[in-house]
Design a protein around this motif. Structure first.
Motif, PDB file in Angstrom:
ATOM      1  N   LEU A   1       0.841  -1.188   0.000  1.00 17.89           N
ATOM      2  CA  LEU A   1       0.000   0.000   0.000  1.00 17.89           C
ATOM      3  C   LEU A   1       0.873   1.234   0.000  1.00 17.89           C
ATOM      4  CD1 LEU A   1      -2.418  -1.268   2.757  1.00 17.89           C
ATOM      5  CD2 LEU A   1      -2.782  -1.301   0.299  1.00 17.89           C
TER       6      LEU A   1
ATOM      7  N   MET B   1       7.068   8.974  -5.888  1.00 22.89           N
ATOM      8  CA  MET B   1       7.795   7.739  -6.159  1.00 22.89           C
ATOM      9  C   MET B   1       6.970   6.741  -6.953  1.00 22.89           C
ATOM     10  SD  MET B   1      10.129   6.838  -2.946  1.00 22.89           S
ATOM     11  CE  MET B   1      10.721   5.386  -3.735  1.00 22.89           C
TER      12      MET B   1
ATOM     13  N   ARG C   1      12.743 -10.690   6.120  1.00 24.49           N
ATOM     14  CA  ARG C   1      12.609  -9.232   6.309  1.00 24.49           C
ATOM     15  C   ARG C   1      11.677  -8.633   5.269  1.00 24.49           C
ATOM     16  NH1 ARG C   1      18.642  -8.771   6.690  1.00 24.49           N
ATOM     17  NH2 ARG C   1      19.120  -9.106   8.871  1.00 24.49           N
TER      18      ARG C   1
ATOM     19  N   VAL D   1       7.687  -6.379   5.317  1.00 30.25           N
ATOM     20  CA  VAL D   1       7.497  -5.025   4.796  1.00 30.25           C
ATOM     21  C   VAL D   1       6.001  -4.686   4.788  1.00 30.25           C
ATOM     22  CG1 VAL D   1       7.641  -3.677   2.670  1.00 30.25           C
ATOM     23  CG2 VAL D   1       9.637  -4.914   3.495  1.00 30.25           C
TER      24      VAL D   1
ATOM     25  N   LYS E   1       1.807  -6.803   4.282  1.00 31.78           N
ATOM     26  CA  LYS E   1       1.097  -8.084   4.160  1.00 31.78           C
ATOM     27  C   LYS E   1       1.038  -8.606   2.716  1.00 31.78           C
ATOM     28  CE  LYS E   1      -1.425  -7.623   8.435  1.00 31.78           C
ATOM     29  NZ  LYS E   1      -2.704  -7.314   9.101  1.00 31.78           N
TER      30      LYS E   1
ATOM     31  N   PRO F   1      13.010  -4.167   7.485  1.00 33.98           N
ATOM     32  CA  PRO F   1      11.709  -3.889   6.845  1.00 33.98           C
ATOM     33  C   PRO F   1      11.403  -2.389   6.777  1.00 33.98           C
ATOM     34  CG  PRO F   1      11.506  -5.737   8.345  1.00 33.98           C
ATOM     35  CD  PRO F   1      12.900  -5.198   8.519  1.00 33.98           C
TER      36      PRO F   1
ATOM     37  N   ARG G   1      10.691  -0.319   3.355  1.00 37.71           N
ATOM     38  CA  ARG G   1       9.449   0.447   3.157  1.00 37.71           C
ATOM     39  C   ARG G   1       9.758   1.859   2.679  1.00 37.71           C
ATOM     40  NH1 ARG G   1       8.069  -1.112   8.511  1.00 37.71           N
ATOM     41  NH2 ARG G   1       7.312  -3.233   8.374  1.00 37.71           N
ATOM     42  N   GLU G   2      10.820   2.422   3.237  1.00 39.17           N
ATOM     43  CA  GLU G   2      11.187   3.794   2.877  1.00 39.17           C
ATOM     44  C   GLU G   2      11.583   3.863   1.396  1.00 39.17           C
ATOM     45  OE1 GLU G   2      14.380   6.946   4.480  1.00 39.17           O
ATOM     46  OE2 GLU G   2      13.609   5.528   5.966  1.00 39.17           O
TER      47      GLU G   2
ATOM     48  N   ASN H   1       8.507   3.143  -0.680  1.00 37.61           N
ATOM     49  CA  ASN H   1       7.370   3.993  -0.379  1.00 37.61           C
ATOM     50  C   ASN H   1       6.114   3.166  -0.075  1.00 37.61           C
ATOM     51  OD1 ASN H   1       6.071   6.395   0.024  1.00 37.61           O
ATOM     52  ND2 ASN H   1       5.432   6.582  -2.113  1.00 37.61           N
ATOM     53  N   ILE H   2       6.278   2.235   0.859  1.00 39.68           N
ATOM     54  CA  ILE H   2       5.186   1.324   1.195  1.00 39.68           C
ATOM     55  C   ILE H   2       4.726   1.583   2.623  1.00 39.68           C
ATOM     56  CG2 ILE H   2       4.657  -1.117   1.638  1.00 39.68           C
ATOM     57  CD1 ILE H   2       6.566  -1.747  -0.676  1.00 39.68           C
ATOM     58  N   LYS H   3       3.429   1.558   2.796  1.00 36.86           N
ATOM     59  CA  LYS H   3       2.869   1.775   4.127  1.00 36.86           C
ATOM     60  C   LYS H   3       2.883   0.453   4.904  1.00 36.86           C
ATOM     61  CE  LYS H   3      -1.311   3.590   6.222  1.00 36.86           C
ATOM     62  NZ  LYS H   3      -2.698   3.965   5.945  1.00 36.86           N
TER      63      LYS H   3
ATOM     64  N   ASP I   1       1.348  -2.152   7.003  1.00 35.17           N
ATOM     65  CA  ASP I   1      -0.022  -2.523   7.366  1.00 35.17           C
ATOM     66  C   ASP I   1      -0.058  -3.607   8.439  1.00 35.17           C
ATOM     67  OD1 ASP I   1       0.965  -4.447   5.682  1.00 35.17           O
ATOM     68  OD2 ASP I   1      -0.825  -4.627   4.435  1.00 35.17           O
ATOM     69  N   TYR I   2       1.079  -3.854   9.091  1.00 32.46           N
ATOM     70  CA  TYR I   2       1.101  -4.785  10.225  1.00 32.46           C
ATOM     71  C   TYR I   2       0.818  -3.998  11.509  1.00 32.46           C
ATOM     72  CZ  TYR I   2       3.453  -8.580   7.660  1.00 32.46           C
ATOM     73  OH  TYR I   2       3.765  -9.605   6.799  1.00 32.46           O
TER      74      TYR I   2
ATOM     75  N   GLU J   1       1.443  -7.890  15.733  1.00 28.58           N
ATOM     76  CA  GLU J   1       1.721  -8.887  14.681  1.00 28.58           C
ATOM     77  C   GLU J   1       3.214  -8.938  14.378  1.00 28.58           C
ATOM     78  OE1 GLU J   1      -2.353  -8.773  11.944  1.00 28.58           O
ATOM     79  OE2 GLU J   1      -0.837  -7.224  11.681  1.00 28.58           O
ATOM     80  N   LEU J   2       3.824  -7.753  14.277  1.00 27.74           N
ATOM     81  CA  LEU J   2       5.255  -7.700  13.971  1.00 27.74           C
ATOM     82  C   LEU J   2       6.077  -8.351  15.078  1.00 27.74           C
ATOM     83  CD1 LEU J   2       5.982  -4.204  12.409  1.00 27.74           C
ATOM     84  CD2 LEU J   2       6.129  -6.445  11.333  1.00 27.74           C
TER      85      LEU J   2
END
Lengths: 215, 186
Positions: A10, A18, A43, A47, A49, B154, B158-159, B162-164, B166-167, B171-172
């Protein structure tokens, strides 16, 4: 022309400059992770799900195995008495089958006390108990799944336990057999081998009996 | 009738001239034109090969509406460099041992080619390579991105992507405890 798929993962609302990669491209990138470094895939699965679903999905695992062919050796099992050199050790303590890592991967329970490893193949370990009547168990050290096999007949171990052995094999036959790149979740076969000693005159003859148990 | 015949001939002449050209002109989504070696384009891109063979290449610039000018410039640059490069012994031998080698390792010049790109340019290029069916360029760019992710946590991945996240925290934490070995060097 290649079809565009929705992005995997997401996108955060704040930044919009980006590029967000399509799921098929994320898959192509993750396929290039080195198999000898399983921590990188864990890992990546954390990131988001959608990436976790992608990595743990059967399709990805299948492609990863096909691309890299030879699975890496994650480690080996050694049957030992951990306290053997200690004069004060507990004499009743039994042997331990212990996992020694050859990569970063490490099972949650690396020690199997009072069990010894007989065989390991295609991600499964065959264990036998070292106390009382031998029990046989098949164990997946990384998922923790365990299957207890029916007890052996008395005739197998009453004379001398050293004269039998066993191995765990993949028994998948669907679709023209199994290439053993991804045997997890497939049926397996435990083959027992019993050596029967016959004394005829001055000659010692050995006869091997094979017997199978499919699970 | 005479005029029509003249027009037909002119069209025919133009088509022959186009077929004789050893370059093709590609037009980016923002209208910029780029020339690329026809031989390299056909060899490296299944989509362009299909367009060349099917005669759907426009002399005034074949529209590639999905590809921006920066990415198309890199695609063309890659094709032209590839046309001039001689495959190294390493590449030839790795193609022989394809069944045991995971992917063909990038050539030295290919490494340099992707190393100079920004994250955005690299991500645009990987999409362009995918769109144009350029297997080798896709291989090189995906290899570079997977190397960029090497050893990253992780959060860091994500950086870059550019991912959000969602955990949930719980959960993590649960997964980190279960697979603690994967996080020793965090």
């Amino acid at each position: 022309m290649p079809r565009r798929r929705p992005p995997a993962g997401l996108r955060s609302d704040e930044a919009t400059s980006m590029v967000v990669l399509m799921e098929e491209l994320v898959e192509e990138i993750l396929l290039r992770f080195p198999p000898a470094e399983p921590a990188s895939l864990v890992r990546a699965a954390l990131v988001c799900k959608p990436w976790c679903r992608l990595i743990s999905g059967r399709r990805f695992r299948r492609r990863f195995s096909e691309v890299h062919r030879s699975p890496p050796m994650l480690g080996y099992f050694c049957n030992l008495y951990p306290d053997a050199g200690n004069p004060n050790r507990n004499k009743d303590a039994g042997p331990v089958s212990r996992f020694f890592p050859a990569s970063a991967a490490y099972p949650r329970h690396p020690d199997q006390a009072n069990w010894s490893a007989l065989d390991a193949r295609h991600g499964r370990v065959l264990l036998r108990s070292v106390r009382g009547n031998p029990r046989i168990s098949v164990w997946d050290p990384f998922t923790g799944e365990r299957w207890e096999l029916p007890p052996l007949s008395d005739t197998w171990y009453e004379d001398d336990e050293d004269h039998w052995n066993a191995a765990v094999l993949c028994a998948a036959t669907g679709g023209g057999g199994c290439d053993h790149l991804d045997c997890r979740g497939k049926p397996f076969l435990v083959v027992y081998d019993l050596l029967v000693h016959l004394l005829v005159g001055d000659w010692l003859l050995e006869r091997a009996n094979l017997c199978c148990s499919e699970t | 009738m005479e005029v029509d015949k003249g027009k037909g001939e002119a069209e025919e002449t133009r088509k022959v001239a186009e077929a004789d050209r050893d370059t093709v002109t590609l037009k980016s989504s923002d209208g910029k034109l780029f020339e690329v070696s026809k031989e390299a384009a056909a060899r490296l891109s299944t989509v362009l090969a299909g367009m060349i063979a099917g005669g759907s290449i426009d002399d005034n610039g074949t529209d590639l509406k999905q590809i921006g000018s920066e990415a198309l410039e890199n695609v063309v640059d890659y094709c032209n460099k590839h046309a001039n490069s001689i495959p190294s012994a390493a590449l030839i031998s790795s193609s022989i041992s394809f069944n045991t080698a995971p992917f063909k390792e990038p050539e030295e010049w290919e490494r340099k080619f992707v190393d100079r790109l920004s994250h955005d340019a690299l991500f645009d290029l990987v999409e362009a390579a995918n769109f144009l069916g350029m297997e080798r360029l896709l291989d090189v760019t995906c290899h570079k991105i997977s190397e960029m992710m090497k050893g990253k946590s992780p959060d860091q991945i994500r950086e870059v992507f550019n991912i959000k996240n969602d955990y949930t925290k719980e959960e993590l934490e649960e997964i980190r405890q279960e697979l603690a070995w994967a996080f020793y060097d965090d």
